[in-house]
Design a protein around this motif. Sequence first.
Motif, PDB file in Angstrom:
ATOM      1  N   UNK A 162      -1.861  -2.262  11.031  1.00  0.00           N
ATOM      2  CA  UNK A 162      -1.102  -1.428  11.950  1.00  0.00           C
ATOM      3  C   UNK A 162      -2.057  -0.407  12.561  1.00  0.00           C
ATOM      4  N   UNK A 163      -1.785  -0.037  13.801  1.00  0.00           N
ATOM      5  CA  UNK A 163      -2.658   0.922  14.494  1.00  0.00           C
ATOM      6  C   UNK A 163      -2.753   2.246  13.749  1.00  0.00           C
ATOM      7  N   UNK A 164      -1.676   2.626  13.092  1.00  0.00           N
ATOM      8  CA  UNK A 164      -1.626   3.934  12.433  1.00  0.00           C
ATOM      9  C   UNK A 164      -2.567   4.036  11.239  1.00  0.00           C
ATOM     10  N   UNK A 165      -3.018   2.901  10.701  1.00  0.00           N
ATOM     11  CA  UNK A 165      -3.890   2.931   9.522  1.00  0.00           C
ATOM     12  C   UNK A 165      -5.250   2.314   9.782  1.00  0.00           C
ATOM     13  N   UNK A 166      -5.437   1.737  10.943  1.00  0.00           N
ATOM     14  CA  UNK A 166      -6.693   1.052  11.252  1.00  0.00           C
ATOM     15  C   UNK A 166      -7.866   2.034  11.153  1.00  0.00           C
ATOM     16  N   UNK A 167      -8.911   1.613  10.447  1.00  0.00           N
ATOM     17  CA  UNK A 167     -10.079   2.466  10.256  1.00  0.00           C
ATOM     18  C   UNK A 167      -9.989   3.361   9.037  1.00  0.00           C
ATOM     19  N   UNK A 168      -8.798   3.489   8.462  1.00  0.00           N
ATOM     20  CA  UNK A 168      -8.623   4.322   7.257  1.00  0.00           C
ATOM     21  C   UNK A 168      -8.269   3.486   6.032  1.00  0.00           C
ATOM     22  N   UNK A 169      -7.497   2.425   6.231  1.00  0.00           N
ATOM     23  CA  UNK A 169      -7.045   1.573   5.128  1.00  0.00           C
ATOM     24  C   UNK A 169      -7.783   0.241   5.174  1.00  0.00           C
ATOM     25  N   UNK A 171      -0.370 -15.635   2.287  1.00  0.00           N
ATOM     26  CA  UNK A 171      -0.914 -14.429   2.876  1.00  0.00           C
ATOM     27  C   UNK A 171      -0.217 -13.252   2.183  1.00  0.00           C
ATOM     28  N   UNK A 172      -0.942 -12.157   2.031  1.00  0.00           N
ATOM     29  CA  UNK A 172      -0.410 -11.000   1.319  1.00  0.00           C
ATOM     30  C   UNK A 172      -0.411  -9.786   2.231  1.00  0.00           C
ATOM     31  N   UNK A 173       0.646  -9.004   2.135  1.00  0.00           N
ATOM     32  CA  UNK A 173       0.743  -7.840   2.997  1.00  0.00           C
ATOM     33  C   UNK A 173       1.166  -6.599   2.256  1.00  0.00           C
ATOM     34  N   UNK A 174       0.977  -5.484   2.931  1.00  0.00           N
ATOM     35  CA  UNK A 174       1.470  -4.191   2.469  1.00  0.00           C
ATOM     36  C   UNK A 174       2.378  -3.609   3.553  1.00  0.00           C
ATOM     37  N   UNK A 175       3.464  -3.021   3.089  1.00  0.00           N
ATOM     38  CA  UNK A 175       4.408  -2.322   3.941  1.00  0.00           C
ATOM     39  C   UNK A 175       4.644  -0.944   3.336  1.00  0.00           C
ATOM     40  N   UNK A 176       5.262  -0.072   4.113  1.00  0.00           N
ATOM     41  CA  UNK A 176       5.630   1.227   3.569  1.00  0.00           C
ATOM     42  C   UNK A 176       6.933   1.713   4.185  1.00  0.00           C
ATOM     43  N   UNK A 177       7.612   2.543   3.420  1.00  0.00           N
ATOM     44  CA  UNK A 177       8.858   3.134   3.901  1.00  0.00           C
ATOM     45  C   UNK A 177       8.842   4.617   3.573  1.00  0.00           C
ATOM     46  N   UNK A 178       8.776   5.424   4.607  1.00  0.00           N
ATOM     47  CA  UNK A 178       8.803   6.870   4.453  1.00  0.00           C
ATOM     48  C   UNK A 178      10.246   7.339   4.334  1.00  0.00           C
ATOM     49  N   UNK A 179      10.474   8.512   3.753  1.00  0.00           N
ATOM     50  CA  UNK A 179      11.843   9.026   3.608  1.00  0.00           C
ATOM     51  C   UNK A 179      12.560   9.100   4.954  1.00  0.00           C
ATOM     52  N   UNK A 180      13.740   8.501   5.008  1.00  0.00           N
ATOM     53  CA  UNK A 180      14.539   8.544   6.214  1.00  0.00           C
ATOM     54  C   UNK A 180      14.092   7.624   7.327  1.00  0.00           C
ATOM     55  N   UNK A 181      13.112   6.771   7.049  1.00  0.00           N
ATOM     56  CA  UNK A 181      12.603   5.866   8.078  1.00  0.00           C
ATOM     57  C   UNK A 181      12.722   4.417   7.625  1.00  0.00           C
ATOM     58  N   UNK A 182      12.587   3.516   8.585  1.00  0.00           N
ATOM     59  CA  UNK A 182      12.625   2.096   8.270  1.00  0.00           C
ATOM     60  C   UNK A 182      11.284   1.656   7.674  1.00  0.00           C
ATOM     61  N   UNK A 188       7.941  -0.262   7.405  1.00  0.00           N
ATOM     62  CA  UNK A 188       7.034  -0.674   8.464  1.00  0.00           C
ATOM     63  C   UNK A 188       5.834  -1.431   7.894  1.00  0.00           C
ATOM     64  N   UNK A 189       5.321  -2.326   8.702  1.00  0.00           N
ATOM     65  CA  UNK A 189       4.144  -3.125   8.353  1.00  0.00           C
ATOM     66  C   UNK A 189       2.912  -2.224   8.301  1.00  0.00           C
ATOM     67  N   UNK A 190       2.026  -2.487   7.317  1.00  0.00           N
ATOM     68  CA  UNK A 190       0.782  -1.740   7.179  1.00  0.00           C
ATOM     69  C   UNK A 190      -0.425  -2.652   7.383  1.00  0.00           C
ATOM     70  N   UNK A 191      -0.492  -3.752   6.616  1.00  0.00           N
ATOM     71  CA  UNK A 191      -1.668  -4.616   6.682  1.00  0.00           C
ATOM     72  C   UNK A 191      -1.334  -5.975   6.088  1.00  0.00           C
ATOM     73  N   UNK A 192      -2.121  -6.973   6.477  1.00  0.00           N
ATOM     74  CA  UNK A 192      -1.958  -8.328   5.945  1.00  0.00           C
ATOM     75  C   UNK A 192      -3.334  -8.958   5.796  1.00  0.00           C
ATOM     76  N   UNK A 193      -3.445  -9.844   4.799  1.00  0.00           N
ATOM     77  CA  UNK A 193      -4.694 -10.577   4.579  1.00  0.00           C
ATOM     78  C   UNK A 193      -4.362 -12.039   4.373  1.00  0.00           C
ATOM     79  N   UNK A 194      -5.136 -12.906   4.996  1.00  0.00           N
ATOM     80  CA  UNK A 194      -4.923 -14.344   4.911  1.00  0.00           C
ATOM     81  C   UNK A 194      -5.190 -14.824   3.482  1.00  0.00           C
TER      82      UNK A 194
END
Length: 122
Positions: free
Chosen positions: A61-68, A33-44, A46-52
Motif C-alpha cells: 500500500x502507498x501508505x507503508x511503501x518504503x517503511x514496511x 501468497x501471503x498478505x498483511x492487513x490492518x484495521x484501525x479503530x473505527x475504520x475498515x 485495509x490492505x498493507x502488503x502481499x508477497x508471492x
Amino acid sequence: QVQLAESGGGLVQAGGSLRLSCAASGRTFNSYSMGWFRQAPGKEREFVAVIYWSGGSTYYAESVKGRFTISRDNAKNTVYLQMNSLNPEDTAVYYCAAGAWVMVVAGAPEVWGQGTLVTVSS
C-alpha cells in the motif's frame, strides 16, 4: 487448509520499529501468497502488503511503501512484516492472510489470522 497465528505486536514510540510474524500450519503454506492487513479503530480493514508464494514478488500500500517490508521463510512456514519509522497513524490490529495473489490484493483472501495489536504512541 492453512491456519495462521500472528505475533510480535505491542506498544512502540513514534519513529520506532516492530517486526510481526505469522506462523502457518499445514502443508500447503508454500502454495499461498501471503498478505498483511490492518484495521484501525473505527475504520475498515485495509490492505498493507502481499508477497508471492515464492517470495519473488511483493506489493505494498502507498501508505507503508518504503517503511514496511514483507518477507517469508517457506522452510519455517512463516511470513514477516518489518515495520520501521512507525507513526501513530499505524496504530491498528494487524492481520495475516493467505490466498491467491489477486484475491489477497483485492481484500478477499482465503484464510485470516486472529490479529495482533500494534500501538504507536506519539
